[in-house]
Enzyme design. Structure first.
Site, PDB file in Angstrom:
ATOM      1  N   GLU A  16     -14.731   6.105  41.386  1.00  0.00           N
ATOM      2  CA  GLU A  16     -15.912   5.585  40.695  1.00  0.00           C
ATOM      3  C   GLU A  16     -15.604   4.285  39.947  1.00  0.00           C
ATOM      4  OE1 GLU A  16     -14.797   8.670  40.610  1.00  0.00           O
ATOM      5  OE2 GLU A  16     -16.429  10.076  41.001  1.00  0.00           O
ATOM      6  N   LYS A  18     -13.386   1.990  40.636  1.00  0.00           N
ATOM      7  CA  LYS A  18     -13.258   0.883  41.589  1.00  0.00           C
ATOM      8  C   LYS A  18     -14.650   0.333  41.930  1.00  0.00           C
ATOM      9  CE  LYS A  18     -12.528   0.213  46.505  1.00  0.00           C
ATOM     10  NZ  LYS A  18     -11.554  -0.876  46.560  1.00  0.00           N
ATOM     11  N   ILE A 432      -1.554 -14.273  57.737  1.00  0.00           N
ATOM     12  CA  ILE A 432      -0.690 -13.095  57.663  1.00  0.00           C
ATOM     13  C   ILE A 432      -1.202 -11.953  58.535  1.00  0.00           C
ATOM     14  CG2 ILE A 432       0.490 -11.544  56.040  1.00  0.00           C
ATOM     15  CD1 ILE A 432       1.208 -14.532  55.806  1.00  0.00           C
ATOM     16  N   SER A 434      -4.678 -10.128  58.680  1.00  0.00           N
ATOM     17  CA  SER A 434      -6.046  -9.631  58.567  1.00  0.00           C
ATOM     18  C   SER A 434      -6.989 -10.747  58.141  1.00  0.00           C
ATOM     19  CB  SER A 434      -6.123  -8.484  57.569  1.00  0.00           C
ATOM     20  OG  SER A 434      -5.646  -8.898  56.316  1.00  0.00           O
ATOM     21  N   HIS A 696      -4.958 -12.927  46.377  1.00  0.00           N
ATOM     22  CA  HIS A 696      -5.415 -11.787  45.567  1.00  0.00           C
ATOM     23  C   HIS A 696      -6.456 -12.207  44.550  1.00  0.00           C
ATOM     24  CE1 HIS A 696      -1.446 -10.890  47.174  1.00  0.00           C
ATOM     25  NE2 HIS A 696      -1.946  -9.704  47.366  1.00  0.00           N
TER      26      HIS A 696
HETATM   27  N1  GLN Z   1      -0.696  -8.009  58.283  1.00  0.00           N
HETATM   28  C1  GLN Z   1      -1.190  -7.431  57.079  1.00  0.00           C
HETATM   29  C2  GLN Z   1      -2.504  -8.084  56.683  1.00  0.00           C
HETATM   30  O1  GLN Z   1      -2.668  -9.214  56.879  1.00  0.00           O
HETATM   31  C3  GLN Z   1      -0.216  -7.580  55.945  1.00  0.00           C
HETATM   32  C4  GLN Z   1      -0.746  -6.988  54.676  1.00  0.00           C
HETATM   33  C5  GLN Z   1       0.234  -6.909  53.545  1.00  0.00           C
HETATM   34  O2  GLN Z   1       1.225  -7.591  53.532  1.00  0.00           O
HETATM   35  N2  GLN Z   1      -0.021  -6.095  52.584  1.00  0.00           N
HETATM   36  O3  GLN Z   1      -3.371  -7.482  56.148  1.00  0.00           O
HETATM   37 ZN    ZN Z   2       1.423  -9.243  52.014  1.00  0.00          ZN
END
Ligand code: GLN
Ligand code: ZN
Length: 757
Positions: A16, A18, A432, A434, A696
Site C-alpha cells: 500500500e 508503494k 543496460i 530494459s 534511478h
Molecule cells: N538488464 C537489466 C535491466 O536493464 C539489469 C537490471 C539491473 O542491473 N538491476 O533491467
Molecule cells: Zn543495474
C-alpha cells in the site's frame, strides 16, 4: 522468556505504501492522503504484533523512503541543496531521496548504497563542513506517541550514532571523529525525550559493529557511547547488532553501560562462541536473534531450542529475537493463495515469524516442551523428506574441473577479434537492457495471468513492443541495441520461472529501495534449465535490425543472491547449478546468431561477506568461477558483457576483471564517477561503460552534463576501452524521460567522438 523483533516490513501487506507514494509523486493524491495510508500501515503492524503476543513491539521502524535518510533528517545532517529549495518537509525529504527537478530548482538525489549484505538500499547521508549535527526531527517521538495512543508502549528503534557516522559520506574536511561530541549530545537528548514520553526501552541499531573494526573504529564507538550513555534518564538502552557477529568489539560492548545487547545467532558465525568464551554480563539482557529475519523458511525449533539452552548457561536474562529486521522478508503468507500447502507449510514470512516467536515462547515456558503442539508440528515438518532432488545436476556440478572455468583465447586476443568483427565507433553507445515497462506491458501480463489474453496474443503484444523499441533505438542512434526486456516482470523472477527447481510466490514482496520492491523466487529443489528462456525474443529482435542485438541474461550469482536460498545445501552448490543452466542459454543464443550477450551480475557485490577474512573462502572462490563457467564455452568473436549496479567494487576490482567478461557496464554517476580512479590504478583490462547518468531519478540529464561525465572518463580510461551508457536498466522510468535522456547521451557521445577521433 520474552520475545522481540527488530523491525517489521513497512511497505504494507499489499504494498500500500508503494502505491500511495507513487501516486503522491505523480500528484494524484495529497500529502495528507499519503500520511493517512502510512498511518494505516503502522497501526495494522502494531495490531499484528500486539495480537501475536509479542513482548517488545517496535515503533519508528516505519519510513517513507529509508531509515538512514530518516536519521539524517533526525540529526539535521541534510545538505543545504535540499533544504534551500523551499519545499515542504516531506518534499524536501523526497528531494534528497529521489532528486528534484521543478520550478524550485534542479538537484540530484543523494547516493544510494546496498545495506550491508542485503538487497535493501539505503540513502547515504552527506556530511559537509557546514553540517551541524543536532536533534532536529520529531518522527521517532511522534510515532512512539501514536502507538501509545493506540494502547502500546513500544520499543522505539533508531539507527545508532556509530553506524550513522560509519556509513555517511564526508564531502568536506571533517571526519567522523570531529562529530562525536555533537552527535553524542543529539542522542542523549533523544534518550531524555523518550524518557519524558515514558519509554522503557529504546533500541539503537549498530549493524556496523559486525564489520571489521580497526582500533580507531573501536575507540570511536566506545567514546561515543561513554558520552551517550552518561545519562540515560531511566530509559533502558538496547544496542542491536545484526548481519554478523561482533568479534572485534564484544568485550567493549559488554563493558559499556547498555542494558541489553542484541546479537545475531543466525548469520553471526561466531556469536555463540563469543559468549561461550567470554561469558555474558549478568546485569544485561541478551536479545538473542534466533529467528532468521532474512529468509522465508520455517524456523527449526529443535535447533533453536538447543541454541537457547546453551545461551542460558551464560546469560541470566534472555529475550528471543529475530536475527535482523523483518524488513527483509515479505509480510504474510495469508495472501499466498495459489501456492500449494505442500510448499507453504515450510514457509514463514514476517507475520508467521511472529507466530514462531510466540510458539517458541510457549515451548520454553512449558513444563513439558516436547509435548507442546507447536513443537510436535515443527519437528514433524523438519523430519519429512523434501521433494525436488535432481541427481544428474548434482553429478554434473561435482564433475566440473579447472578448465571448465577458463575461456580461450585470452582477453587481449578476443578484444582484437571483436573490434574487427563489430567495427563499432569510438565511444559505442548502448543501454543496460530494459526499456520502460509501460502500463500496456504490465496490463498484458496481468491479462495473460488471468486468462483474459491468450499466450499467442500476449506474445504478439511483446513482439510489437520489441519492434517499437528497436525502431526507437535506431532513431535515437544507439550502436548496440537491446530488445527491451518486455517479457520480464523481473530480471530474476523471469529466469526462475523458466528453471526447474524454483517456486514462486504471488505476494512475497520485499522492499529494495524507496517504493521499489522485489519478489524473490524461492529455490526449492535442484536447478536445471527446463527450456530456452530468451532465445525467441532475442532472435526476433535481431531479425529487425542490422545493428548488433545484445542477448540479455541474468548471471548465476545474481539469480542466487536475489532468490530466497535453500538452507540445506551450500550457496556454492546452488550457484553452480544455476551456472549450468545459464551456460546452456548462452550457448543457445550464440547458436541462434546473437553475437553479443550480456550476463548481468547486478548483485555480485551484495553477498560479499562483510568481513574481509571471509571473502575468499565463503564467497569469491565460487562466485567468480560460477560466472566464468557461464561464458567459458563461447567463441572468441562472441562478445560477453556484464553489468553491475551500486557497485562499491573498489576492493574486489581484481576479481571483477577476473570474471573475464569483454565489457562491463556499471553504476557510477551517483557516486560521482569515483570508481574511475580505481579502474585506472588497477589497470583494469575489461572494457568499461561507467554509467553516465542516474536512471534511478526522474530527472533528464543534459547533453553537457553527460559530456562532462565522458570527459571525466577519458581522463582516466583509454578511449578504446570506453562505452557510453546509462547506469542501469530503464524499466522503472517513463518514455518521456528515457527518450530525451538517451538522445542527449548519443549527442554527447558523438561530440566526444569528434573530439577524440
Ligand atoms: N538488464 C537489466 C535491466 O536493464 C539489469 C537490471 C539491473 O542491473 N538491476 O533491467
Ligand atoms: Zn543495474
Amino acid at each position: 522468556m520474552k520475545t522481540s523483533i527488530i523491525g517489521y516490513p513497512r511497505i504494507g501487506d499489499l504494498r500500500e505504501l508503494k502505491f500511495a507514494s507513487e501516486k503522491y509523486f505523480r500528484g494524484e493524491i495529497t500529502s495528507a492522503q499519503l500520511e493517512q495510508t502510512a498511518k494505516e500501515i503502522r497501526l495494522h503492524n502494531l495490531e499484528l504484533q500486539k495480537n501475536s503476543g509479542l513482548d517488545f513491539i517496535v515503533s519508528n521502524d516505519f519510513s517513507f523512503y529509508d531509515g538512514m535518510l530518516d536519521t539524517a533528517f533526525l540529526l539535521n545532517a541534510v545538505s543545504q541543496r535540499y533544504t534551500s529549495l523551499g519545499l515542504s518537509e516531506l518534499d524536501t525529504y523526497f528531494a534528497a531521496a529521489r532528486g528534484y527537478q521543478g520550478e524550485k530548482g534542479d538537484v540530484r538525489a543523494l547516493a544510494m548504497k546496498k545495506w550491508y549484505n542485503t538487497n535493501y538500499h539505503y540513502i547515504v547521508p552527506e556530511i559537509d563542513d557546514s553540517t551541524e549535527i543536532k536533534l532536529a526531527g520529531t518522527k521517532p517521538f511522534d510515532l512512539f506517541r501514536e502507538a501509545l495512543d493506540n494502547g502500546v508502549k513500544t520499543k522505539p528503534v533508531v539507527i545508532g550514532a556509530y553506524t550513522f557516522l560509519n556509513l555517511a559520506r564526508y564531502t568536506g574536511q571533517r571526519t567522523a571523529a570531529d562529530l562525536t561530541d555533537s552527535i553524542a549530545v543529539a542522542y542523549s537528548e533523544l534518550l531524555l525525550k523518550f524518557s519524558r514520553l515514558g519509554a522503557e526501552w529504546i533500541q539503537i541499531d549498530e549493524p556496523s559493529l559486525v564489520k571489521d573494526m580497526t582500533a580507531g573504529d573501536i575507540e570511536l564507538f566506545v567514546s561515543l557511547y561513554k558520552k551517550i550513555l552518561a545519562g540515560k534518564y531511566g530509559v533502558r538502552v538496547l544496542v542491536q547488532t545484526y548481519f554478523g557477529d561482533v568479534r572485534d568489539c564484544f568485550n567493549e560492548l559488554c563493558g559499556l553501560d547498555f542494558d541489553g545487547i542484541g546479537l545475531d545467532l543466525v548469520e553471526g558465525k561466531r556469536s555463540l562462541e563469543l559468549i561461550q568464551t567470554n561469558g555474558f554480563p549478568q546485569d544485561k539482557v541478551l536479545f538473542a536473534g534466533v529467528v532468521n529475519g532474512k529468509n522465508i523458511w520455517r524456523n527449526n525449533y529443535e535447533k533453536t531450542l538447543s541454541v537457547v539452552a546453551e545461551l542460558k548457561k551464560y546469560a541470566k536474562n534472555i529475550v528471543l529475537n529475530t536475527s535482523c529486521s523483518l524488513l527483509h522478508v515479505p509480510c504474510t503468507l495469508a495472501n499466498e493463495t495459489k501456492l500449494s500447502e505442500s510448499y507453504k507449510k515450510y514457509f514463514a514470512y514476517a507475520k508467521e515469524k511472529l507466530t514462531e516467536l510466540a510458539e517458541l515462547k510457549t515451548i520454553l515456558g512449558s513444563e513439558d516442551p516436547a509435548e507442546e503442539g507447536g513443537y510436535l508440528r515443527n519437528t514433524a515438518l523438519h523430519s519429512e523428506q523434501r521433494s525436488g532432488g535432481n541427481a544428474a545436476v548434482r553429478e554434473k556440478v561435482a564433475s566440473l574441473t579447472e578448465s571448465d572455468f577458463v575461456r580461450l583465447p585470452g582477453f587481449a586476443e578476443r578484444e582484437k577479434i571483436q573490434k574487427a568483427r563489430f567495427g563499432l565507433p569510438l565511444f559505442p553507445t548502448t543501454t543496460i537492457g530494459s526499456f520502460p515497462q509501460t502500463a500496456d506491458v504490465k496490463a498484458a501480463r496481468t491479462a495473460l495471468r488471468k486468462g483474459e489474453l491468450s499466450a499467442a496474443d500476449y506474445e504478439r503484444t511483446i513482439e510489437k513492443k520489441i519492434a517499437e523499441c528497436v525502431a526507437l533505438q535506431e532513431e535515437i542512434g544507439l550502436d548496440v541495441l537491446v530488445h527491451g526486456e518486455f517479457e520480464r516482470n523481473d530480471m530474476v523472477e523471469y529466469f526462475g520461472e523458466c528453471l526447474d527447481g524454483y517456486i514462486f510466490t504471488e505476494k512475497a514482496w520485499v522492499q529494495s529501495y524507496g517504493t521499489r520492491c522485489v519478489k524473490p523466487p524461492v529455490i526449492w529443489g535442484d536447478i536445471s534449465r527446463a527450456k530456452p528462456m530468451t532465445v525467441r525474443w532475442s532472435k526476433y529482435a535481431q531479425s529487425l535490425t542490422d545493428k548488433p542485438m545484445k542477448g540479455m541474461l541474468t548471471g548465476p550469482v545474481t539469480i542466487l543472491n536475489w532468490s530466497f536460498p535453500r538452507e540445506d545445501i551450500s550457496l556454492k552448490e546452488s550457484a553452480f547449478q544455476i551456472a549450468l543452466a545459464i551456460r546452456e542459454e548462452v550457448l543457445d543464443l550464440e547458436a541462434n546468431g546473437i553475437s553479443i550477450i550480456q550476463v548481468d551480475e547486478a548483485a555480485l557485490r551484495e553477498k560479499l561477506p562483510l568481513r574481509r577474512s571471509d571473502w575468499r573462502e565463503d564467497y569469491l572462490d565460487w562466485a567468480i568461477p560460477a560466472f566464468r563457467y557461464v561464458h567459458s564455452g563461447v567463441k572468441p568473436e562472441t562478445q560477453i558483457h556484464t553489468h553491475m549496479c551500486y557497485s562499491e567494487f573498489a576492493d574486489i576490482i581484481k576479481d571483477i576483471d577476473d570474471m573475464d567478461a569483454d565489457v562491463i557496464t556499471f553504476e557510477a554517476s551517483r557516486s560521482d564517477l569515483t570508481i574511475l580512479d580505481v579502474l585506472k590504478a588497477n589497470d583494469f583490462r575489461t572494457e568499461v561503460g561507467p554509467g553516465v547518468y542516474d536512471i534511478h531519478s526522474p530527472r533528464i540529464p543534459s547533453k553537457e552534463e553527460i559530456k562532462a561525465a565522458i570527459d571525466k572518463m577519458t581522463e582516466r580510461i583509454p578511449v578504446s576501452k570506453l562505452w557510453i551508457n546509462p547506469d542501469c536498466g530503464l524499466k522503472t522510468r517513463g518514455n518521456e524521460e528515457t527518450v530525451p535522456s538517451l538522445k542527449n547521451l548519443v549527442s554527447a557521445a558523438i561530440e566526444a567522438r569528434n573530439e577524440n577521433g
